[in-house]
Design a protein around this motif. Structure first.
Motif, PDB file in Angstrom:
ATOM      1  N   THR A 296      37.195  41.800  38.439  1.00 22.19           N
ATOM      2  CA  THR A 296      35.964  42.335  39.016  1.00 22.19           C
ATOM      3  C   THR A 296      35.461  41.447  40.145  1.00 22.19           C
ATOM      4  OG1 THR A 296      35.355  43.326  36.893  1.00 22.19           O
ATOM      5  CG2 THR A 296      33.601  43.046  38.510  1.00 22.19           C
TER       6      THR A 296
ATOM      7  N   THR B  70      35.974  48.809  40.501  1.00 19.53           N
ATOM      8  CA  THR B  70      35.133  48.060  39.576  1.00 19.53           C
ATOM      9  C   THR B  70      34.091  48.953  38.920  1.00 19.53           C
ATOM     10  OG1 THR B  70      33.662  47.406  41.397  1.00 19.53           O
ATOM     11  CG2 THR B  70      35.413  45.878  40.789  1.00 19.53           C
TER      12      THR B  70
ATOM     13  N   GLY C 202      29.175  44.845  40.785  1.00 19.29           N
ATOM     14  CA  GLY C 202      30.403  45.613  40.816  1.00 19.29           C
ATOM     15  C   GLY C 202      30.217  47.067  40.441  1.00 19.29           C
TER      16      GLY C 202
END
Length: 508
Positions: free
Chosen positions: A193, A351, A48
């Motif tokens: 996420t 993210t 992420g």
């Protein structure tokens, strides 16, 4: 020298905090983070934060200006540099499963002053990184809004070149929203996420799979273009290596690949943030190495494939620098993909921003728990088990920075800060092997000490390729940090107070 005989003398600033004492601190109810993360969560966090603007922008820039189709080799070279550091991080994170990443590792191996310096460095790195990414995210979202006819007032759309500074409302609100999510708990953060990373990776896979059908083999000729000397830099804008060694970097050719690697390395920044979540991992000895190395391997493979596809779709001399992936699809007659890619970039940066903020709050929390920063910020929430005070403070400050300030020119400080942390961790893992060979290590760095030495050398080389101006700014920030440590941190350090009963003392 024993710290019992010299608690405040000249050796005090190099006193180490034992691994046992670090772990004991994590068991204090008021300062204990909630353990909720798995290896999958850590890998998702890593992917992420790593996959961001780098894969959507840097591919075209280095292919057109530095490496040509051989950009794929540049990503491999940069991935190897990161892998050397990642292996060192994996040993430390599994041996010392405590929040703080390189700061905590340094405290256990190098001493308090080096730990403070690296912690101060990470605070700057993550704060600037979060703000820069938030501003970048705002730009993508405004672009998408403009496409559908929605326009923010000029005064709320960020800085204006014609009318001075404005307020970037979107960047400000994004940081505040992510701050709230982080306060509510790591598991919620991990779920948010995971959803966003799934969208982001899907966009990248679509680029790879769809783009593969539009590859023209002629675009790979020549795969490694003939070398060309870079225009010489001047003054503080020149790379430090050029000023010191009179070295002239090369575009294209074999050396151009390594020059490109120093640029695309910045697309890998973030895997080290996984280590900041060690204390909140259920089985850190097993899952930390998997999360750190797994996320790095996945992202390296994706980066290489994207670079191969994009340079095959459009000749490197015609690639766009600002939006190479989207423009490559436009050049092949498929403009629909351009909007899809822009959407993926905007979602993906969410993210990146959140995990950078996560990393900073955990370093700040660890430093506060050790007394080097006010202990007020080391209290965790009674219900959510998160360092809510530090998170709220830093979140509001960074939101204001992202809203009011254009700090793109400071972005390289994020890069030098990361590389500096790599160097410290590689040195620290060697020292801890020698000073504490008895520690249980579920993951051991191979080829000791040669692999850490190679990691230090590779990181220093990339640091030397950064502008001298970046080094100057970094030195000023470090000098300020030493002043703050002397004025506050050293006097309030818990290691300078009487140790708790039963707490192991450092004997270094």
């Amino acid at each position: 020298m024993s710290t019992e005989t010299d608690p405040t003398g000249r050796w005090g600033v190099f006193r180490t905090k034992t691994v046992e004492q670090s772990i004991l601190d994590t068991e204090e109810p008021e300062h204990a983070l909630k353990k909720s993360l798995s290896a999958l969560d850590l890998t998702v966090f890593g992917v992420g934060v790593i996959i961001g603007t780098g894969i959507f922008v840097l591919t075209g820039k280095v292919a057109k200006e530095t490496a040509g189709p051989a950009t794929a080799f540049a990503f491999v070279a940069a991935g190897i540099v990161c892998a050397l550091a990642a292996i060192c991080y994996a040993e430390f994170a599994s041996t010392v499963p405590v929040a703080g990443s390189a700061y905590t590792f340094s405290y256990a191996s190098l001493g308090e002053l080096p730990a403070w310096i690296i912690g101060w460095d990470l605070v700057l790195e993550f704060a600037l990184g979060t703000a820069v990414v938030a501003v970048g995210w705002s730009g993508y979202v405004r672009s998408l809004m403009d496409n559908v006819g929605w326009h923010l007032p000029q005064g709320l759309a960020g800085t204006s070149e014609t009318e001075g500074f404005g307020f970037d409302l979107l960047a400000f609100l994004l940081v505040l929203l992510l701050t709230g999510i982080l306060v509510l708990g790591m598991k919620l953060s991990a779920r948010v996420t995971a959803v966003v990373v799934l969208i982001k990776v899907t966009v990248v896979l679509v680029v790879i799979v769809a783009g593969a059908f539009f590859i023209n083999g002629a675009n790979y000729e020549p795969f490694i273009p003939e070398p060309v000397n870079q225009p010489p830099g001047s003054g503080l804008d020149a790379p430090l290596v050029q000023l010191i060694f009179d070295y002239q970097p090369t575009n294209f050719g074999v050396m151009g690949i390594f020059t490109a690697a120093s640029v695309v390395f910045f697309a890998f920044i973030g895997f080290d943030i996984v280590a900041t979540a060690a204390e909140e991992t259920r089985l850190p000895q097993r899952d930390m190495p998997r999360g750190i190395l797994g996320s790095l391997i996945i992202c390296t493979v994706l980066y290489v494939l994207v670079s191969v596809v994009v340079t095959g779709m459009q000749h490197y001399t015609r690639l766009s620098v600002d939006a190479p992936l989207a423009d490559a699809f436009k050049a092949t007659g498929h403009p629909w993909y351009a909007g899809f890619i822009s959407f993926g970039a905007a979602v993906g940066l969410t993210t990146v921003c959140m995990i950078l903020l996560l990393g900073q709050t955990r370093v700040f929390f660890a430093m506060s728990r050790d007394g080097l920063l006010p202990r007020f910020f080391s209290r965790v929430h009674w219900k959510f088990g998160t360092p809510y005070r530090a998170t709220v403070l830093l979140g509001v400050l960074i939101a204001v920075i992202a809203g009011f300030t254009s700090i793109a020119e400071l972005a390289t400080l994020v890069n030098i800060g990361t590389l500096f942390a790599f160097v410290v961790v590689a040195i620290g893992v060697v020292i801890l092997r020698r000073t504490r060979p008895d520690l249980p290590r579920s993951f051991r760095t191979p080829l000791m000490p040669w692999l850490p030495v190679a990691s230090v050398a590779a990181s220093l080389w990339l640091m030397l390729n950064l502008p001298a101006e970046t080094w100057l700014r970094f030195a000023i920030w470090m000098a300020l940090g030493v002043v703050v440590y002397a004025a506050y941190g050293r006097r309030h350090s818990r290691l300078h107070a009487e140790p708790r009963s039963g707490a192991p003392r450092s004997t270094r």
